[in-house]
Design an enzyme around this catalytic site. Structure first.
Site, mmCIF file in Angstrom:
data_model
loop_
_atom_site.group_PDB
_atom_site.id
_atom_site.type_symbol
_atom_site.label_atom_id
_atom_site.label_comp_id
_atom_site.label_asym_id
_atom_site.label_seq_id
_atom_site.Cartn_x
_atom_site.Cartn_y
_atom_site.Cartn_z
ATOM 1 N N GLY A 149 56.115 44.535 34.929
ATOM 2 C CA GLY A 149 55.626 45.901 35.073
ATOM 3 C C GLY A 149 56.281 46.910 34.147
ATOM 4 O O GLY A 149 55.933 48.093 34.174
ATOM 5 N N GLU A 165 59.468 38.989 34.868
ATOM 6 C CA GLU A 165 58.200 38.510 34.331
ATOM 7 C C GLU A 165 57.386 39.609 33.644
ATOM 8 O O GLU A 165 56.349 40.016 34.118
ATOM 9 C CB GLU A 165 57.391 37.820 35.430
ATOM 10 N N TYR A 197 40.818 51.519 33.701
ATOM 11 C CA TYR A 197 41.935 52.260 34.311
ATOM 12 C C TYR A 197 42.070 53.690 33.780
ATOM 13 O O TYR A 197 43.140 54.286 33.951
ATOM 14 C CB TYR A 197 43.275 51.587 33.980
ATOM 15 N N CYS A 216 25.675 49.177 25.864
ATOM 16 C CA CYS A 216 24.650 49.978 26.512
ATOM 17 C C CYS A 216 25.071 50.385 27.914
ATOM 18 O O CYS A 216 24.579 49.868 28.910
ATOM 19 C CB CYS A 216 23.355 49.170 26.544
ATOM 20 N N GLU A 217 26.051 51.292 27.978
ATOM 21 C CA GLU A 217 26.575 51.826 29.238
ATOM 22 C C GLU A 217 27.125 53.209 28.922
ATOM 23 O O GLU A 217 27.889 53.372 27.967
ATOM 24 C CB GLU A 217 27.765 50.984 29.748
ATOM 25 N N ARG A 229 53.074 43.242 29.644
ATOM 26 C CA ARG A 229 52.785 44.329 28.717
ATOM 27 C C ARG A 229 53.920 44.633 27.743
ATOM 28 O O ARG A 229 53.693 44.809 26.551
ATOM 29 C CB ARG A 229 52.498 45.601 29.538
HETATM 30 C C1 LIG Z 1 50.409 40.829 35.591
HETATM 31 C C2 LIG Z 1 51.636 40.336 36.222
HETATM 32 C C3 LIG Z 1 52.856 40.509 35.583
HETATM 33 C C4 LIG Z 1 53.031 41.281 34.302
HETATM 34 O O1 LIG Z 1 52.757 42.625 34.470
HETATM 35 P P1 LIG Z 1 53.063 43.666 33.282
HETATM 36 O O2 LIG Z 1 52.752 44.981 33.861
HETATM 37 O O3 LIG Z 1 52.143 43.303 32.179
HETATM 38 O O4 LIG Z 1 54.486 43.504 32.929
HETATM 39 C C5 LIG Z 1 53.980 39.963 36.172
HETATM 40 N N1 LIG Z 1 53.901 39.284 37.331
HETATM 41 C C6 LIG Z 1 52.736 39.094 37.976
HETATM 42 C C7 LIG Z 1 52.716 38.329 39.233
HETATM 43 C C8 LIG Z 1 51.566 39.617 37.443
HETATM 44 O O5 LIG Z 1 50.420 39.439 38.094
#
Ligand SMILES: *Cc1c(COP(=O)(O)O)cnc(C)c1O
Length: 418
Positions: A232, A275, A318, A348-349, A278
């Protein structure tokens, strides 16, 4: 203390000025996703440096961008991977990741999908009691990880908040005993707990709160091999408007302190994972497109491009903001010398809007539009909607040369399932 977090500001944009974008687009086609290897490696390095605690590893969440050539670079950087589907496991294995370097975080998956991971030696995380039962039935005595929802969420839009009381993800932290009972019933060994509170935070506080919440749950499982704190990590899409970067150094110091304290109380060392998706790939990617029409409808100036939402979905999905630069004959036009315009695609939207009411130069047909920070959730969310071809992807290598890393779709491919 840690120079890895030096302000990397605009280095990822350098290449836009070093290359003849017209030549690039002529060579690879328009639209085009163009990546910068140096920026990608830099972001990997920053994530690797987030936590000093030695048993720390980074899993890149490949749903952000699963181009196999980029995956190979990420792997070279010493980063492991998260998969969200058998397809992602398949691609990761092809990219050279070992099964023990892949973590499958399932959400509402079938027994067959779990079996696919098991057959390939990939550890699975389940995120409901019912999924834990399903897993137990097909893999008695196996290892498993459990995704919890400690009740804390974060994110830039309600659609990307993935923990807290209003999302489908994770197991409610009141169900710890039930998780243990089911694990016992099938002799499952819970080797890890994980969470992911949401996507794109630029203020680390909610993440740190989330970490504390997860660690409190982890304390109830005395034999964990790892704790996965989630992804995240945000990037400043509005950096040119003064939006600050995520304070990784500040987070790093606080995380290390929290973890050190917790390990002492836990009594043994568990591995720590994060994890990010982005953060690793967003800033290394630029989407290039071409202007095909300029018109004014009832006082709104529309810039018609070949970047429909089948190519970049984020603004439509988003309300996301991406900075736009305009190039003509190899030179950037000055965004302050122009007028407000709305940049749209060729789908086409009515909702096919890339950027609304932007201050842009006086754009003409044939100009090249560069959409910045498009490396994450760009190509990976693209589609063939309207029977449009997904674009090619190219990379600027460390030495400044460039090459194609995925061909543009062909018309024939549109019928490949028949
Ligand atoms: C999408 C996701 C991420 C990565 O999220 P980012 O915002 O791209 O860092 C990590 N863990 C899980 C379980 C996800 O679904």
């Amino acid at each position: 203390m840690n120079n890895n977090f030096s302000n990397v500001s605009d280095e990822q944009r350098d290449f836009l000025y070093k290359l003849d974008l017209q030549e690039i687009v002529d060579k690879y086609g328009s639209p085009l996703y163009l990546y910068d290897e140096r920026t990608l490696r830099k972001r990997c390095e920053e994530m690797r440096g987030l936590i000093k605690y030695p048993q720390f590893s980074v899993n890149y969440s490949i749903k952000a961008n699963s181009n196999i050539e980029l995956l190979k670079i990420v792997k070279e950087e010493g980063i492991n991977a998260d998969a969200m589907s058998p397809g992602e496991i398949y691609v990761l294995l092809k990219a050279g990741f070992r099964p023990d370097q892949i973590f499958y975080i399932g959400n509402n998956v079938s027994a067959e999908e779990m079996q696919y991971a098991i057959d390939h030696g990939v550890l699975v995380s389940v995120d409901s009691i019912s999924q834990l039962e399903t897993y137990g039935k097909i893999h008695k005595g196996g290892k498993v990880a459990v995704r919890f929802n400690a009740g804390i969420g974060a994110g830039h839009h309600e659609k990307v908040v993935t923990a807290g009381s209003k999302t489908k993800f994770g197991i409610d932290n009141t169900l710890v005993e039930e998780v243990k009972n089911i694990a016992d019933k099938y002799a499952l060994k819970i080797v890890g707990v994980n969470q992911h509170i949401g996507s794109l935070f630029l203020d680390g506080r909610a993440y740190l709160e989330g970490v504390k919440g997860l660690l409190a749950i982890a304390s109830k499982f005395p034999e964990l091999e790892f704790i996965d704190l989630g992804g995240g990590f945000g990037i400043p899409y509005k950096g040119h408007m003064g939006e600050g970067k995520l304070d990784l150094l500040g987070m790093s110091i606080k995380l290390d302190a929290i973890l050190k304290e917790w390990m002492k109380q836990y009594g043994r060392n568990a591995q720590i994972k994060i994890e990010p998706g982005r953060y690793i790939v967003a800033e290394c990617g630029t989407l290039l497109g071409t202007v095909h029409s300029v018109k004014t409808n009832y006082n709104t100036k529309y810039i018609g491009t070949d970047i429909g939402f089948n190519v970049l979905m984020r603004p439509v999905m988003y309300d996301s903001y991406h900075e736009i630069k305009v190039f003509r004959n190899g030179k950037e036009l000055d965004n302050s010398k122009g007028s407000k315009a709305t940049v749209v695609g060729n789908i086409c939207e009515t909702g096919d809007i890339l950027a609304r009411d932007r201050e842009l130069p006086d754009i003409e047909e044939g100009d090249i539009i560069a959409v910045l920070d498009a490396g994450a959730y760009g190509y990976s969310m693209s589609s063939n909607y309207n029977m449009r071809l997904r674009p090619a992807e190219a990379i600027i290598c460390k030495d400044g040369s460039h090459k194609l890393i995925r061909k543009r779709d062909t018309l024939e491919a549109l019928l490949s399932g028949f």
